[in-house]
Design a protein around this motif. Structure first.
Motif, mmCIF file in Angstrom:
data_model
loop_
_atom_site.group_PDB
_atom_site.id
_atom_site.type_symbol
_atom_site.label_atom_id
_atom_site.label_comp_id
_atom_site.label_asym_id
_atom_site.label_seq_id
_atom_site.Cartn_x
_atom_site.Cartn_y
_atom_site.Cartn_z
ATOM 1 N N ILE A 20 36.083 42.359 48.762
ATOM 2 C CA ILE A 20 35.793 41.641 47.510
ATOM 3 C C ILE A 20 37.044 41.578 46.635
ATOM 4 O O ILE A 20 37.421 40.519 46.134
ATOM 5 N N GLU A 24 39.876 38.511 45.446
ATOM 6 C CA GLU A 24 40.186 38.222 44.040
ATOM 7 C C GLU A 24 41.680 38.366 43.750
ATOM 8 O O GLU A 24 42.119 38.193 42.613
ATOM 9 N N LYS A 107 25.969 45.552 42.449
ATOM 10 C CA LYS A 107 25.770 44.109 42.266
ATOM 11 C C LYS A 107 27.145 43.462 42.064
ATOM 12 O O LYS A 107 27.937 43.914 41.240
ATOM 13 N N TYR A 108 27.402 42.433 42.838
ATOM 14 C CA TYR A 108 28.696 41.758 42.892
ATOM 15 C C TYR A 108 29.238 41.409 41.498
ATOM 16 O O TYR A 108 30.363 41.777 41.153
ATOM 17 N N GLU A 109 28.452 40.689 40.684
ATOM 18 C CA GLU A 109 28.914 40.243 39.371
ATOM 19 C C GLU A 109 29.206 41.417 38.448
ATOM 20 O O GLU A 109 30.190 41.420 37.723
ATOM 21 N N LYS A 110 28.335 42.405 38.461
ATOM 22 C CA LYS A 110 28.536 43.579 37.601
ATOM 23 C C LYS A 110 29.806 44.326 38.013
ATOM 24 O O LYS A 110 30.577 44.775 37.164
ATOM 25 N N LEU A 112 32.545 43.091 39.587
ATOM 26 C CA LEU A 112 33.742 42.335 39.186
ATOM 27 C C LEU A 112 33.944 42.363 37.680
ATOM 28 O O LEU A 112 35.077 42.452 37.208
ATOM 29 N N SER A 113 32.865 42.312 36.935
ATOM 30 C CA SER A 113 32.960 42.378 35.479
ATOM 31 C C SER A 113 33.549 43.722 35.034
ATOM 32 O O SER A 113 34.407 43.771 34.145
ATOM 33 N N GLU A 116 37.348 43.749 35.968
ATOM 34 C CA GLU A 116 38.132 42.924 35.051
ATOM 35 C C GLU A 116 38.225 43.571 33.668
ATOM 36 O O GLU A 116 39.294 43.582 33.052
#
Length: 187
Positions: A20, A24, A107-110, A112-113, A116
């Motif tokens: 992942i 990015e 969870k993917y979005e959590k 990456l958030s 970042e």
């Protein structure tokens, strides 16, 4: 390029998170043994650490405690991942200066958030440090030090792509080459 160290004893999780993050654009390193983490952090000087709490031998919480004692959590944000987390565990991790706590399954979005957000925090701390250091310098030297730090950040942002960096900075590429030589950047 931003460097991330993933510490997890489960190979599938290490490899999934690595994939992942590499997609990015991050440079990713992995470790599965808690006792080696402090040494690896000093060697790699990552911009971020992803740390599982349940590791064989020394626990992730003990690793976090050692990183904190060595002052490494001041410079490098740590995102904790755990499948067995409790509110008490999360609070304890935050007291040891963890940046965030993510429960497994991730969870993917959590994820990456959190990555970042942690990296933005790291850049902000770096910039605040630079500003406080620069105020103790004569103006000409402060300008040069700022320009050097600025160029370094822009090159990171564009993964070393000089054409894109020069376009972003609104200077021609030959001027950028001159500045890179002046400040000792080796491309």
């Amino acid at each position: 390029m931003m460097k991330v160290l993933i510490v997890d004893d489960e190979k599938t999780i290490r490899e999934t998170l690595k994939e992942i993050l590499e997609e990015e654009g991050y440079q990713v390193f992995t470790e599965e043994v808690g006792s080696k983490v402090v040494e690896r952090v000093k060697e790699l000087q990552p911009n971020l650490i992803i740390l599982d709490l349940f590791l064989p031998g020394i626990s992730g919480m003990e690793v976090l405690k050692k990183l904190n004692e060595e002052g490494l959590t001041e410079k490098i944000p740590v995102v904790i991942v755990s499948g067995h987390g409790t509110v008490e565990t999360a609070v304890k991790a935050m007291k040891l200066k963890a940046y965030d706590f993510i429960e497994k399954p991730i969870k993917y979005e959590k994820f990456l958030s959190a990555v970042e957000g942690a990296l933005k925090r790291e850049v902000k701390l770096e910039n605040e440090k630079t500003v406080s250091e620069l105020t103790n310098l004569p103006l000409k030297r402060a300008k040069e030090e700022f320009e050097k730090a600025y160029i370094k950040e822009i090159l990171k942002k564009f993964n070393g792509d000089l054409k894109r960096a020069a376009a972003f900075m609104e200077i021609d590429i030959s001027n950028l080459y001159r500045k890179l030589n002046k400040y000792g950047f080796h491309q």
